[in-house]
Design an enzyme around this catalytic site. Structure first.
Site, short mmCIF file in Angstrom:
data_model
loop_
_atom_site.label_atom_id
_atom_site.label_comp_id
_atom_site.label_asym_id
_atom_site.label_seq_id
_atom_site.Cartn_x
_atom_site.Cartn_y
_atom_site.Cartn_z
N LYS A 107 -63.47 -131.31 47.44
CA LYS A 107 -63.34 -132.14 48.65
C LYS A 107 -64.50 -133.13 48.79
O LYS A 107 -64.50 -133.92 49.73
CB LYS A 107 -63.31 -131.24 49.89
N SER A 129 -56.14 -123.79 55.15
CA SER A 129 -56.22 -122.64 54.24
C SER A 129 -57.65 -122.13 54.10
O SER A 129 -57.85 -120.93 53.87
CB SER A 129 -55.65 -123.04 52.87
N THR A 166 -58.45 -125.32 61.44
CA THR A 166 -57.07 -125.15 60.95
C THR A 166 -57.05 -125.36 59.44
O THR A 166 -57.79 -126.20 58.93
CB THR A 166 -56.15 -126.18 61.64
N ALA A 187 -62.00 -129.45 55.78
CA ALA A 187 -61.87 -130.91 55.75
C ALA A 187 -61.05 -131.29 54.53
O ALA A 187 -60.93 -130.52 53.58
CB ALA A 187 -63.25 -131.57 55.70
N ASP A 188 -60.50 -132.50 54.58
CA ASP A 188 -59.75 -133.00 53.42
C ASP A 188 -60.66 -133.78 52.48
O ASP A 188 -60.42 -133.84 51.28
CB ASP A 188 -58.60 -133.89 53.90
N LYS A 205 -60.15 -135.64 58.17
CA LYS A 205 -59.45 -134.43 58.52
C LYS A 205 -58.04 -134.79 59.01
O LYS A 205 -57.76 -135.94 59.27
CB LYS A 205 -60.21 -133.67 59.63
N GLU A 256 -58.77 -130.65 66.73
CA GLU A 256 -59.97 -130.35 65.91
C GLU A 256 -61.15 -131.22 66.35
O GLU A 256 -62.29 -130.76 66.40
CB GLU A 256 -59.67 -130.59 64.43
C1 5RP Z 1 -56.06 -129.73 59.39
C2 5RP Z 1 -57.32 -130.09 58.69
C3 5RP Z 1 -57.83 -129.15 57.66
O1 5RP Z 1 -59.11 -128.75 57.99
C4 5RP Z 1 -57.87 -129.84 56.34
O2 5RP Z 1 -56.56 -130.32 56.07
C5 5RP Z 1 -58.32 -128.90 55.23
O3 5RP Z 1 -57.35 -127.94 54.98
P1 5RP Z 1 -57.49 -126.90 53.81
O4 5RP Z 1 -58.62 -125.98 54.16
O5 5RP Z 1 -56.15 -126.21 53.80
O6 5RP Z 1 -57.74 -127.65 52.53
O7 5RP Z 1 -57.93 -131.10 58.94
O8 5RP Z 1 -55.68 -130.74 60.30
#
Ligand code: 5RP
Length: 243
Positions: free
Chosen positions: A128, A35, A33, A90-91, A101, A110
């Site tokens: 990240k 972007s 999930t 991932a965040d 995450k 996830e």
């Molecule tokens: C969602 C997540 C996403 O993988 C995480 O937030 C990264 O998102 P993005 O690719 O938009 O930076 O853990 O629950």
């Protein structure tokens, strides 16, 4: 909606494209999930149009919607899937490829998908990556709405600063009908230990700490793509997409 940074988007797209190259005909794929995963889904859809046969398992309603729009076939949520690979963003990623995450609130599904997959490919932009998990990225914890203040009081032992995630002035509701409490922890010294201790608190459904799951980390940078394996470390030079 805030405009995304074009250079970060290029990094995300590059990481996603390198993951798409690893997809093989006939595979069952966990679809993360966010972007970065959106770039993966868009590229996957193009390969499907060109004849690739795969089936996906989405980790959120948002991803399921996008997959439907793009024509990516999905397996039912409650099927007994045998996932060849899962691909997710991932965040935050530490030097051991442990993750925070759940920025998008999909952490529980996830994590189920990550654990179910034979390979777990994480795709991120280089912003990240950090030495350790922790501030400024909070550790999300999905909790039952029932008695959540009591659950949050226990969670406060691990993070003096925590907030109930909001959306439009109300508590954010996950796809599973739960709340999220974001824990601001300066430095997560022992992610596995913390994950276990948080999961023991009554009312906690799951945490956004993903420990020892990643089998391949793909980092998009302005200098190309970097591949990191758990045992071998960084194995390919920037720019090589075959790592
Ligand atoms: C969602 C997540 C996403 O993988 C995480 O937030 C990264 O998102 P993005 O690719 O938009 O930076 O853990 O629950």
């Amino acid at each position: 909606m805030t405009a995304s940074d074009p250079s970060v988007d290029r990094q995300k797209r590059a990481a996603a494209e390198a993951a798409i190259e690893r997809v093989r005909d006939g595979q069952i794929i966990g679809l993360g999930t966010g972007s970065t995963v959106r770039f993966f889904l868009e590229g996957l859809a193009q390969r499907i149009k060109a004849g690739l046969r795969i089936q996906g398992v989405p980790t959120s309603k948002q991803t399921a919607r996008l997959a439907h729009e793009l024509g990516i076939p999905l397996l039912p949520d409650e099927a007994e899937w045998s996932l060849d690979v899962a691909v997710d963003g991932a965040d935050l990623v530490d030097v051991h490829m442990n993750l925070i995450k759940g920025g998008g609130g999909a952490l529980t599904r996830e994590k189920i998908v990550a654990w179910a997959a034979k390979q777990y490919i994480v795709i991120v932009d280089e912003g990240k990556c950090a030495d350790a998990l922790g501030a400024p990225v909070p550790v999300p914890v999905e909790v039952l709405p029932f008695g959540w203040p009591a659950t949050a009081r226990h969670l406060q032992r691990f993070a003096p600063s925590l907030t109930l995630r909001q959306s439009g002035g109300r508590p954010f509701i996950t796809d599973n009908g739960h709340y999220i409490v974001d824990l601001m922890i300066e430095r997560v010294a022992h992610p596995l230990d913390l994950d276990g201790r948080l999961n023991r608190v009554p009312g906690v459904v799951e945490t956004g700490l993903f420990v020892d799951c990643t089998t391949l980390l793909i980092v998009g940078t302005d200098r190309g793509v970097k591949f990191v394996h758990p045992l071998r470390g960084e194995v390919q030079p920037y720019g090589d997409t075959t790592g």
